[in-house]
Write a protein that holds these residues in place. Structure first.
Motif, PDB file in Angstrom:
ATOM      1  N   HIS A 100       0.838  -1.200   0.000  1.00 17.60           N
ATOM      2  CA  HIS A 100       0.000   0.000   0.000  1.00 17.60           C
ATOM      3  C   HIS A 100       0.877   1.255   0.000  1.00 17.60           C
ATOM      4  N   ALA A 101       1.913   1.252   0.843  1.00 15.67           N
ATOM      5  CA  ALA A 101       2.824   2.399   0.899  1.00 15.67           C
ATOM      6  C   ALA A 101       3.609   2.548  -0.403  1.00 15.67           C
ATOM      7  N   GLN A 102       4.045   1.444  -0.992  1.00 14.97           N
ATOM      8  CA  GLN A 102       4.791   1.501  -2.259  1.00 14.97           C
ATOM      9  C   GLN A 102       3.944   2.089  -3.372  1.00 14.97           C
ATOM     10  N   LEU A 103       2.682   1.693  -3.441  1.00 22.80           N
ATOM     11  CA  LEU A 103       1.793   2.206  -4.485  1.00 22.80           C
ATOM     12  C   LEU A 103       1.517   3.694  -4.312  1.00 22.80           C
ATOM     13  N   LEU A 104       1.712   4.193  -3.082  1.00 25.64           N
ATOM     14  CA  LEU A 104       1.578   5.633  -2.805  1.00 25.64           C
ATOM     15  C   LEU A 104       2.920   6.350  -2.921  1.00 25.64           C
ATOM     16  N   GLU A 105       3.941   5.614  -3.423  1.00 24.43           N
ATOM     17  CA  GLU A 105       5.289   6.154  -3.633  1.00 24.43           C
ATOM     18  C   GLU A 105       5.914   6.651  -2.335  1.00 24.43           C
ATOM     19  N   GLN A 106       5.649   5.924  -1.250  1.00 28.01           N
ATOM     20  CA  GLN A 106       6.235   6.283   0.048  1.00 28.01           C
ATOM     21  C   GLN A 106       7.525   5.527   0.335  1.00 28.01           C
ATOM     22  N   ARG A 107       7.964   4.682  -0.599  1.00 22.94           N
ATOM     23  CA  ARG A 107       9.235   3.962  -0.547  1.00 22.94           C
ATOM     24  C   ARG A 107       9.437   3.189   0.762  1.00 22.94           C
ATOM     25  N   PRO A 108       8.628   2.159   0.994  1.00 22.84           N
ATOM     26  CA  PRO A 108       8.844   1.294   2.166  1.00 22.84           C
ATOM     27  C   PRO A 108      10.067   0.401   1.925  1.00 22.84           C
ATOM     28  N   PRO A 109      10.509  -0.351   2.917  1.00 27.70           N
ATOM     29  CA  PRO A 109      11.669  -1.240   2.726  1.00 27.70           C
ATOM     30  C   PRO A 109      11.416  -2.254   1.610  1.00 27.70           C
TER      31      PRO A 109
ATOM     32  N   PRO B 216      -2.959  -3.084  -9.579  1.00 24.56           N
ATOM     33  CA  PRO B 216      -3.124  -2.886  -8.138  1.00 24.56           C
ATOM     34  C   PRO B 216      -3.178  -1.395  -7.802  1.00 24.56           C
ATOM     35  N   ARG B 217      -4.139  -1.020  -6.977  1.00 26.48           N
ATOM     36  CA  ARG B 217      -4.256   0.372  -6.543  1.00 26.48           C
ATOM     37  C   ARG B 217      -4.432   0.418  -5.025  1.00 26.48           C
ATOM     38  N   PRO B 218      -3.874   1.437  -4.382  1.00 24.75           N
ATOM     39  CA  PRO B 218      -4.098   1.555  -2.936  1.00 24.75           C
ATOM     40  C   PRO B 218      -5.527   1.997  -2.650  1.00 24.75           C
ATOM     41  N   ALA B 219      -6.076   1.544  -1.550  1.00 29.92           N
ATOM     42  CA  ALA B 219      -7.427   1.934  -1.146  1.00 29.92           C
ATOM     43  C   ALA B 219      -7.451   2.094   0.367  1.00 29.92           C
ATOM     44  N   TRP B 220      -8.427   2.860   0.836  1.00 35.27           N
ATOM     45  CA  TRP B 220      -8.633   3.028   2.280  1.00 35.27           C
ATOM     46  C   TRP B 220     -10.030   2.553   2.632  1.00 35.27           C
ATOM     47  N   LEU B 221     -10.140   1.881   3.741  1.00 35.29           N
ATOM     48  CA  LEU B 221     -11.433   1.402   4.229  1.00 35.29           C
ATOM     49  C   LEU B 221     -11.717   2.015   5.587  1.00 35.29           C
TER      50      LEU B 221
ATOM     51  N   TRP C 122     -16.795   2.003   4.143  1.00 35.72           N
ATOM     52  CA  TRP C 122     -16.621   3.153   3.268  1.00 35.72           C
ATOM     53  C   TRP C 122     -15.279   2.992   2.556  1.00 35.72           C
ATOM     54  N   LEU C 123     -15.321   2.961   1.233  1.00 31.02           N
ATOM     55  CA  LEU C 123     -14.127   2.748   0.412  1.00 31.02           C
ATOM     56  C   LEU C 123     -13.730   4.048  -0.265  1.00 31.02           C
ATOM     57  N   GLN C 124     -12.443   4.388  -0.187  1.00 26.24           N
ATOM     58  CA  GLN C 124     -11.945   5.599  -0.847  1.00 26.24           C
ATOM     59  C   GLN C 124     -10.673   5.256  -1.606  1.00 26.24           C
ATOM     60  N   LEU C 125     -10.553   5.782  -2.839  1.00 32.40           N
ATOM     61  CA  LEU C 125      -9.384   5.586  -3.688  1.00 32.40           C
ATOM     62  C   LEU C 125      -8.601   6.894  -3.797  1.00 32.40           C
ATOM     63  N   PRO C 126      -7.310   6.836  -4.126  1.00 38.24           N
ATOM     64  CA  PRO C 126      -6.523   8.074  -4.275  1.00 38.24           C
ATOM     65  C   PRO C 126      -7.120   8.990  -5.337  1.00 38.24           C
ATOM     66  N   GLY C 127      -7.087  10.286  -5.045  1.00 40.49           N
ATOM     67  CA  GLY C 127      -7.595  11.266  -6.005  1.00 40.49           C
ATOM     68  C   GLY C 127      -9.101  11.410  -5.993  1.00 40.49           C
ATOM     69  N   MET C 128      -9.789  10.671  -5.131  1.00 38.89           N
ATOM     70  CA  MET C 128     -11.248  10.753  -5.056  1.00 38.89           C
ATOM     71  C   MET C 128     -11.635  11.226  -3.659  1.00 38.89           C
ATOM     72  N   HIS C 129     -12.475  12.265  -3.616  1.00 34.42           N
ATOM     73  CA  HIS C 129     -12.906  12.797  -2.324  1.00 34.42           C
ATOM     74  C   HIS C 129     -14.113  12.048  -1.782  1.00 34.42           C
ATOM     75  N   ASN C 130     -14.917  11.480  -2.684  1.00 39.55           N
ATOM     76  CA  ASN C 130     -16.110  10.755  -2.245  1.00 39.55           C
ATOM     77  C   ASN C 130     -15.750   9.350  -1.777  1.00 39.55           C
ATOM     78  N   GLN C 131     -16.546   8.838  -0.857  1.00 41.76           N
ATOM     79  CA  GLN C 131     -16.367   7.477  -0.366  1.00 41.76           C
ATOM     80  C   GLN C 131     -17.560   6.632  -0.800  1.00 41.76           C
ATOM     81  N   ALA C 132     -17.257   5.479  -1.389  1.00 43.48           N
ATOM     82  CA  ALA C 132     -18.323   4.565  -1.802  1.00 43.48           C
ATOM     83  C   ALA C 132     -18.660   3.646  -0.635  1.00 43.48           C
TER      84      ALA C 132
END
Length: 468
Positions: free
Chosen positions: A315-324, A390-395, A436-446
């Motif tokens: 999840h962090a890698q897909l957000l370009e946060q460079r995890p180990p 693969p895309r990062p998502a938040w729940l 509630w599901l949210q994807l990057p770049g989207m303010h609305n939650q499905a």
């Protein structure tokens, strides 16, 4: 058919023919003084009555332990290449019946301890395996009930979480020391074209597989998994489905028999291994994958790569946060997956069923660890590629509640639209829960109710999603 311990095949109890245990050991001792065939007949007659008599759990367990000791004595006469007589095969079957009945008494009583339950499951499986093995050794097709009960014992062990409980059992030919290993040991014999083995090779093969069989794994069925390998239906009366046979049972009862780690281990140095056993293992392994052509051609490719391990790190890698990242060496690849050589230090993090992201300099590939095997070279890893983007998502459990990371795997559907699969840590949410599901770049939650999972491992679970 629903798998149920009560479906184990055991004969009815005959109250009028109750066996007396007072002088059982004396009768067994007297039988040993008779010629082998007469002794076997007497022991078999005694065991037949015990298996059809009502007893307490402790009485039955003690009686069966005595018969197991007799089995070791009589089995010693059949360690050469000659097949055993039908009486001995019948004795194996009756011992399996006895331990199956003991298992039913254990399951119907108070909550058993895991070691006790594992021991009983193991002993029942051992004598079923011996029955199967001796039928193959005599070039006879085993009765279908032997495979039905073997699958059912594995299923019970899986649900009781005692597949890997070690059991100390001194038998010959040597069995694996866990229920998982023992069950897979006889599965591999059945896949080895046993009717084409020479006399004496069947038990020799069984013993050669004892330290190796546990390396294989029965994995949950996933219809999208097109990796080659046998398919086991735990409700069928055969070891594995034929390669031309389409699985039509409930997917919860289907397993994919993953042999990757075992095939690597066959080439490891084994100085204590008998040369004849090594030759035999090399001879039969070509049968384990059948005549099926590879779904994807494999290409040898020695190239460096990197792994991002675990859902949170991905999840962090897909957000370009460079995890180990963990360096690895790719050994071969195909459109369906890859084999890597990794640092052994990563073994604890790279469990079978772990989610990983493969970085090769091109598009990152989401993958599952399918098998692993560690030897002097390092940690060998088999990856199964997960098709799609693969895309990062938040729940969230509520619009403003704490966020939980997830991975949305999206694959184009034929025609138009997309198939979506949501990967979450195992056990974090439950079926039917509204999230509630949210994807990057989207303010609305499905808002979505979490559906029934269509794939699960010890680390992660995948849920199919319908999204506009």
């Amino acid at each position: 058919m629903t798998l149920d311990a009560l479906r184990l095949e055991v004969p009815d109890l005959l109250e009028e023919d109750a066996a007396s245990l007072a002088d059982l050991n004396e009768q067994l001792l007297q039988a040993r003084r008779q010629p082998q065939e007469t002794a076997l007949q007497q022991v078999l007659s005694l065991l037949f009555r015990v298996n059809r008599s009502a007893m307490t759990l402790l009485e039955r367990q003690r009686a069966l332990q005595s018969f197991s000791d007799q089995y070791r004595h009589y089995a010693a006469a059949y360690q050469d290449d000659a097949p055993p007589p039908a009486l001995f095969v019948h004795l194996c079957g009756e011992l399996a019946i006895g331990f199956k009945r003991l298992l039913l008494q254990i399951l119907q009583g108070r909550q058993p301890s895991r070691p006790h339950l594992a021991w009983c499951l193991y002993m029942a499986q051992h004598f079923l395996a011996q029955s199967l093995l001796r039928h193959y050794q005599r070039y006879h097709e085993p009765p279908p009930s032997l495979w039905r009960d073997s699958h059912l014992l594995y299923w019970i062990g899986e649900h009781q979480e005692c597949l890997d409980e070690p059991v100390a059992a001194t038998f010959c030919p040597q069995p694996a020391n866990t229920l998982r290993g023992l069950y897979q040991q006889i599965l591999l014999v059945a896949l080895s074209n046993p009717f084409h083995l020479a006399e004496g090779e069947c038990p020799r093969l069984f013993g050669a597989l004892a330290p190796l069989a546990e390396l294989a794994r029965l994995l949950p069925w996933d219809e999208e998994d097109d990796t080659e390998g046998p398919t086991v239906d735990l409700t069928e009366s055969q070891p594995c489905l034929a390669y031309t046979q389409m699985p039509d049972g409930d997917q919860v009862n289907l397993r994919r028999f993953e042999l990757g780690a075992l095939l690597i281990a066959l080439h490891d140095p084994a100085p204590l291994q008998d040369p004849e056993e090594r030759r035999l293992l090399g001879q039969v392994q070509r049968h384990w994958l059948g005549r099926q052509q590879r779904q994807h051609p494999r290409t040898e490719q020695a190239a460096p790569c990197e792994l991002v391990i675990g859902l949170t790190a991905i999840h962090a890698q897909l957000l370009e946060q460079r995890p180990p990242r963990s360096p690895a060496q790719m050994l071969d690849t195909s459109p369906g997956g890859a084999r890597l050589l990794c640092n052994p230090d990563q073994a604890t993090r790279l469990a079978v069923g772990q989610l990983a992201l493969l970085l090769t300099g091109s598009t990152p590939i989401l993958a599952l660890v399918r098998w692993r095997h560690q030897n002097d070279e390092g940690l060998h890893l088999g990856l199964r590629y997960l098709k799609g983007l693969p895309r990062p998502a938040w729940l969230r459990r509520a619009p403003s509640a704490q966020t939980h990371p997830g991975i949305l795997q999206s694959t184009p559907a034929p025609g138009s639209g997309w198939h979506h699969g949501l990967w979450l840590p195992k056990g974090q949410f439950v079926e039917g829960e509204h999230l509630w599901l949210q994807l990057p770049g989207m303010h609305n939650q499905a808002v979505l109710p979490l559906p029934v999972a269509n794939l699960g491992t010890n680390s992660v679970t995948r849920y199919p999603l319908q999204m506009a």
